[in-house]
Design an enzyme around this catalytic site. Structure first.
Site, PDB file in Angstrom:
ATOM      1  N   HIS A   1      51.779  54.868  43.157  1.00 42.48           N
ATOM      2  CA  HIS A   1      52.225  53.579  43.686  1.00 42.48           C
ATOM      3  C   HIS A   1      53.625  53.247  43.170  1.00 42.48           C
ATOM      4  O   HIS A   1      53.766  52.658  42.096  1.00 42.48           O
ATOM      5  CB  HIS A   1      51.251  52.486  43.261  1.00 42.48           C
ATOM      6  CG  HIS A   1      49.833  52.739  43.702  1.00 42.48           C
ATOM      7  ND1 HIS A   1      49.025  53.688  43.101  1.00 42.48           N
ATOM      8  CD2 HIS A   1      49.083  52.171  44.683  1.00 42.48           C
ATOM      9  CE1 HIS A   1      47.840  53.687  43.701  1.00 42.48           C
ATOM     10  NE2 HIS A   1      47.838  52.790  44.655  1.00 42.48           N
TER      11      HIS A   1
ATOM     12  N   HIS B   1      53.703  50.543  48.901  1.00 38.83           N
ATOM     13  CA  HIS B   1      52.687  50.163  47.913  1.00 38.83           C
ATOM     14  C   HIS B   1      52.014  51.374  47.279  1.00 38.83           C
ATOM     15  O   HIS B   1      52.035  51.536  46.066  1.00 38.83           O
ATOM     16  CB  HIS B   1      51.637  49.254  48.546  1.00 38.83           C
ATOM     17  CG  HIS B   1      50.452  49.038  47.662  1.00 38.83           C
ATOM     18  ND1 HIS B   1      50.413  48.061  46.708  1.00 38.83           N
ATOM     19  CD2 HIS B   1      49.292  49.727  47.536  1.00 38.83           C
ATOM     20  CE1 HIS B   1      49.275  48.140  46.040  1.00 38.83           C
ATOM     21  NE2 HIS B   1      48.576  49.139  46.529  1.00 38.83           N
TER      22      HIS B   1
ATOM     23  N   GLU C   1      29.731  35.475  33.938  1.00 32.39           N
ATOM     24  CA  GLU C   1      29.302  36.745  33.339  1.00 32.39           C
ATOM     25  C   GLU C   1      30.386  37.814  33.422  1.00 32.39           C
ATOM     26  O   GLU C   1      30.631  38.545  32.463  1.00 32.39           O
ATOM     27  CB  GLU C   1      28.023  37.244  34.029  1.00 32.39           C
ATOM     28  CG  GLU C   1      26.825  36.314  33.885  1.00 32.39           C
ATOM     29  CD  GLU C   1      26.835  35.193  34.922  1.00 32.39           C
ATOM     30  OE1 GLU C   1      27.703  35.199  35.826  1.00 32.39           O
ATOM     31  OE2 GLU C   1      25.970  34.295  34.829  1.00 32.39           O
TER      32      GLU C   1
ATOM     33  N   HIS D   1      15.605  36.868  39.757  1.00 33.08           N
ATOM     34  CA  HIS D   1      16.034  36.975  38.364  1.00 33.08           C
ATOM     35  C   HIS D   1      15.403  38.157  37.622  1.00 33.08           C
ATOM     36  O   HIS D   1      15.720  38.380  36.461  1.00 33.08           O
ATOM     37  CB  HIS D   1      15.673  35.671  37.610  1.00 33.08           C
ATOM     38  CG  HIS D   1      16.540  34.503  37.966  1.00 33.08           C
ATOM     39  ND1 HIS D   1      16.732  34.096  39.265  1.00 33.08           N
ATOM     40  CD2 HIS D   1      17.283  33.668  37.201  1.00 33.08           C
ATOM     41  CE1 HIS D   1      17.551  33.040  39.278  1.00 33.08           C
ATOM     42  NE2 HIS D   1      17.899  32.766  38.050  1.00 33.08           N
TER      43      HIS D   1
END
Lengths: 684, 684
Positions: free
Chosen positions: B29, B264, B418, B480
């Site tokens: 890149h 890019h 998280e 869960h």
């Protein structure tokens, strides 16, 4: 409109039911239902359009409880408004095999649109539902026929706002100018750890405004019913922006512990419930007690919804006369059926065809079936040119005002938002008129693990086009090379993981993915070119596993997937020529589908008496179920031209042959039983 | 300060090196390095404090390239400034076993602080590095001794801004008022799919302001070196907010394709490189050509950094006299060693001790070792009361201004974030003075899969306290209840997954997790109570697997983990009493550690001649490696009281005994070889 005492009674009934059910289950979250009862009542009683007798009516407003732990709110509403959810179902809250599980599950409970609880998912699903509405309206509405004009309403808490998945989805929702999306933030200042000031002090409204959302604040969400009603109406009027309503509430309103995290995730104590009922004019001796006037009040709204559907049915009947094809298409889509004969467009290959990367083979499938399957709506998390997900000449799904596309466009520019894309796909699938697919590198499907899990649990037909599926991606290196990813999703129940080896297998993967109405799929595709294999057909590959190369009196079965199958084939030649070893080759593109085949078929593919070796250039974990020995890569890869990387790890015909010989040697003189034979059946 | 021609030359050298290296590798890149060369130059030459001869100097400024695909920028800088990265290393860019892989890898390359490339991770690591600095300063700095006052600088692109993980981490960074964190957004309006207007039209600065960040815009990031310098200085002055510098640049500056996504992710064409070199005054015939004046210019800055370290070393020598204990502690921490004798604090249990949930056993460990291991810095993603992660009486890590804690506090309130927590833990670990642990439900470690993967790849000692580890969490239900999670992380290389069965095994899990300097751990812990087992010891359990219950002439080996071990023990009694079957029991709390044991030990635990059955109430995938038959749960769970859920799926002594009998029957008359025996070794 004017709210009266029965409105207050209804609100308090919801609160008391939430307290009763959580106390009865001795488990659950009373706080959010008690705090959000007023807004829920205003929404269901005065704003939302739905018919409990037909929870699948296409033009219903969608309701999503993103803070799914507050599901007693939703269950209470479903009961009061007359969905097929009885008072006994409420009493069975959080017990095994009830339709009122600990968090709302779409496939179990009538009226639950999407499966929520894992935070941040619901609001992101809601973005998908709103996108689906915009698309379906753009495709099917005609002058004089506003067939599809529903809103999507979502409730969410602080937790949903903190999760990154919602940031991704909501940023995109702002870009997409989804005026049909109205979200209510239960701003109660409480999370499990206590006051939000411990970790969450950002200016939420400012953030949503930065996304391009319209925002409204209701200062007294506990009492100001007129204010709530007014907020919804104002939100409906803003047609080019989603709305976030900041609703200031007191969690566990009415409890002695209201306003504290003590009411968040644990039932109220008996004396608390007693005072609650007394305060709200309920008999403290009775539980699950719903005043008849409350039922009547709710059912009036339900009846209005039923009448609305009846009106709509008339409109649709007229539409069906004028726009026969469109009407039939819409009906078909809602059944989940595909257009007749669509599969004839799937490309078929012979070994004479050129070697092509399977990501390119996937692109060819998409191009071939795109017109035949108009409900296919695809996209990529900013890797369009790498995933090859965009059908030639397709239009982008964009707000017309951007000049970049239209809402009837079928290609979604998700941006670099894999988790958001996954959750949005679940919403798109849940709407009922779209089959979504989305592209990223296989390695980054892991970013969306939370959403993929809910695709599987909620039985959403969402398809991941997961390219760059191994160390074969080469130079990008270990940060991008999946090792554990296939194992992860193969271990996920109700999720098909495909890794096709050539063109016919790629067609097969799409065939099964598209015709499996209740299962998501991940199609793992190579960056590098793969030859078209002798012996592969769509018909064989749709069984999940098949004999690609049979051999009388074989010494070994080589079992492989994807880009390693052709290496196994080359190893067969090498073994025959250099070692006089006879090897047969099995291609196993999809474990989950192979597992559903009859045992005798499975044993014909992986027979007794012949030792077997799996060859897949990633974690061997899970392969022991099918083969005796495993050649894989239980470490991270390396950055370099892909052929060098394969050579480094001995994934060459020579490397395979070496291990095949070791396998034959190791199993010599030992009775060889196919791993297909098991002592007992798994619980499914 | 005054920039001169040599500054321009240095900037253009970086650009040309990026073009050369990507062309030479025919991969990579060039766009971001060419666009960010000016800001990188200003930062490294005029702002940052570092000593390339000692890349681990504690008080160095940290640099993180969050847009890791632009790594040729970083490699060029490391080379120019005299890190151990030669021009040949640049020529080896993106080739196998080079120290210049396709994305920056911390464990491979001197001067690379964290492993980046997967978008959004680096900036989130940077938040962790900045938190670690704030904490370390608060703990160790003394009046007159500003031992630790470094900044953390991060570069990031649009992709990093779109990823949810960065939203999570940056929201927390604002809350935490991390004035030492300075991020530069490469605002070049280009992503892989083209113009950012296709998917990313939010007001980024407004968003960051909503998080509590300070923002600055540099309009001409391609030329305005003074402006860039000024922005950094202004950012440094703001002490109570992180800063985001919006730097408007042209991607691939200097290329004929500049400003397009063509630059890019693909090397420039030969004629483009030629015109680039001519334009910048380089010899178009030469590659990897660095003018001596550029080396000199860079090395001057490096020398200043070396001198700064020398000064610091003097300061530290004085500090060591005055604060002997602190100084020794700081030195020790940087080596990754634990305080002598810390392990004596680990609790030991006997069967007489009460049954306790293993999440509670984990809390007891944390409480017992918290004072002895001062580098332990923990937290939870808003589940403190459920994960039981907070040491009694510990202080929260908070900006003093909040009144909720201090920076020397050792408990982090992560909020419901998280993935952000996982990425922040990687940054905390990378700083060198902290061992981070973080709590959530096991099921939601999956939300952080992207970060956990990088913990493993970058060898970060991060510890997940993953409670509620199975259907044993009961009422919260399938949304869960983990099924696939352990399999997922067991398949991840260099990641320890522990599932202790009782108190001694919990102590063992922490012992190995804390003493493994280069490996992350996930400790899966029960919500429900577990008895203290006869036969368990820390010494046995640290081997990863051991014989819990031996039996002469056993008919079967039952192999289990965590909460199912006690069920297996009960099944042994049942089998003996009702069926006269002799069963031995193996506890296998950690596959990865067991795998490192000598083969004869492994065979003593899982011997030939005895069929084996695994018992774990989740996916069976992977268990075939250790046992002949598997009893697990290859479907989603159910919502209800945990004993009912266990009963529904037959995870009872009876259910285990039934399958043990089936296993014995199935393997009767067949020579039984332990699965430990394999035809060949895996590549590791």
């Amino acid at each position: 409109m004017g709210f009266t005492e029965v409105d207050t009674k209804t609100i308090n009934t919801i609160r008391v039911l939430a307290a009763d059910a959580t106390a009865h289950a001795n488990s659950g979250h009373p706080g959010a239902p008690m705090g959000m009862a007023p807004v829920a009542h205003v929404l269901f009683n005065k704003i939302m359009r739905f018919n409990p007798k037909n929870p699948k009516w296409l033009n219903r407003d969608r309701f999503v409880l993103s803070n799914g732990h507050g599901c007693m709110l939703q269950y209470a509403l479903l009961h009061l408004y007359g969905y097929a959810l009885s008072i006994d179902d409420l009493k069975a809250f959080r017990t095994v095999d009830s339709i009122t599980p600990g968090h709302p599950e779409a496939h179990d409970t009538p009226g639950v649109e999407v499966t929520t609880g894992p935070l941040g998912q619901g609001i992101s699903n809601a973005v998908g539902l709103a996108m689906a509405q915009a698309h379906t309206a753009a495709v099917f509405n005609k002058p004089g026929y506003d067939l599809v004009d529903n809103y999507t309403y979502a409730f969410l808490g602080d937790g949903c706002l903190m999760e990154g998945v919602s940031s991704e989805a909501c940023s995109l929702a702002g870009h997409l100018q989804l005026g049909n999306l109205i979200a209510v933030w239960d701003d109660n200042h409480i999370t499990i750890d206590g006051d939000t000031n411990q970790a969450f002090t950002e200016d939420v409204l400012k953030r949503y405004e930065s996304y391009g959302w319209h925002t409204i604040t209701v200062e007294d969400g506990d009492n100001d019913l007129e204010g709530i009603l007014h907020a919804f109406k104002k939100a409906q009027e803003v047609k080019d922006k989603p709305t976030l309503i900041q609703l200031k509430t007191i969690i566990g309103f009415g409890s002695k512990q209201q306003g504290t995290h003590g009411v968040h995730g644990a039932p109220l104590k008996a004396d608390d419930i007693k005072q609650l009922k007394e305060k709200f004019g309920f008999d403290p001796e009775k539980s699950f007690d719903v005043p008849q006037e409350v039922y009547d009040h709710c059912r009036k709204a339900s009846n209005a919804g039923a009448a609305a559907e009846e009106e709509w049915n008339k409109l649709f009947a007229k539409y069906s006369e004028e726009y026969k094809g469109e009407a039939a298409d819409l009906v078909r889509r809602q059944k989940g059926d595909l257009p007749e004969g669509w599969e004839k467009n799937l490309p078929v290959y012979t070994p004479a065809d050129a070697a092509v990367a399977s990501r390119k083979l996937s692109e060819i499938v998409i191009n071939k079936i795109f017109d035949a399957v108009p409900e296919l709506v695809g996209g990529s998390a900013d890797l369009t040119g790498s995933n090859l997900t965009r059908s030639k000449g397709s239009i982008d799904f964009q707000p017309p005002a951007t000049g970049l596309g239209t809402y009837d466009g079928r290609y979604i520019r998700y941006g670099v938002r894999e988790h958001g894309m996954g959750a949005i796909m679940n919403g798109l699938a849940a709407y009922g008129t779209i089959i979504p697919y989305g592209g990223t590198f296989l390695n980054f499907v892991s970013y969306a693990a939370g959403a993929v899990r809910l695709s599987a649990l909620s039985q959403a037909r969402a398809i991941w086009v997961a390219t760059h599926d191994s160390i074969g991606l080469g130079e990008d290196g270990p940060t991008h090379q999946p090792i554990e990813v296939l194992t992860h999703f193969r271990a996920l129940p109700n999720c098909m993981v495909w890794r096709p080896a050539d063109g016919n297998e790629t067609s097969a993967a799409y065939y099964v993915a598209l015709t499996s109405k209740h299962t998501p799929s991940i199609i793992a595709l190579s960056r590098q070119n793969l030859p078209q294999l002798e012996g592969s057909t769509i018909e064989k590959a749709i069984k999940g596993g098949y004999v690609l190369h049979e051999q009388e009196g074989a010494d070994i079965t080589l079992v492989s997937t994807g880009s390693e199958v052709c290496i196994a084939i080359d190893a067969v030649k090498l073994l025959a020529e250099k070692h006089s070893i006879k090897a047969r080759v099995v291609s196993l593109p999809c474990f989950e589908v192979f597992d559903t085949q009859p045992k005798d078929y499975q044993l014909s593919v992986l027979p007794d008496g012949i030792p077997s070796l799996s060859i897949e250039v990633m974690s061997t974990m899970g392969w022991e179920k099918y083969t005796h020995e495993q050649f894989g890569l239980n470490r991270f890869g390396a950055s370099g031209p892909y052929k060098d990387v394969y050579a480094k790890f001995e994934f060459t015909p020579e490397g395979v042959a070496k291990r095949a010989l070791q396998t034959i040697d190791f199993w010599k003189g030992v009775p060889v039983r196919s791993p297909i034979n098991r002592a007992f059946q798994q619980i499914l």
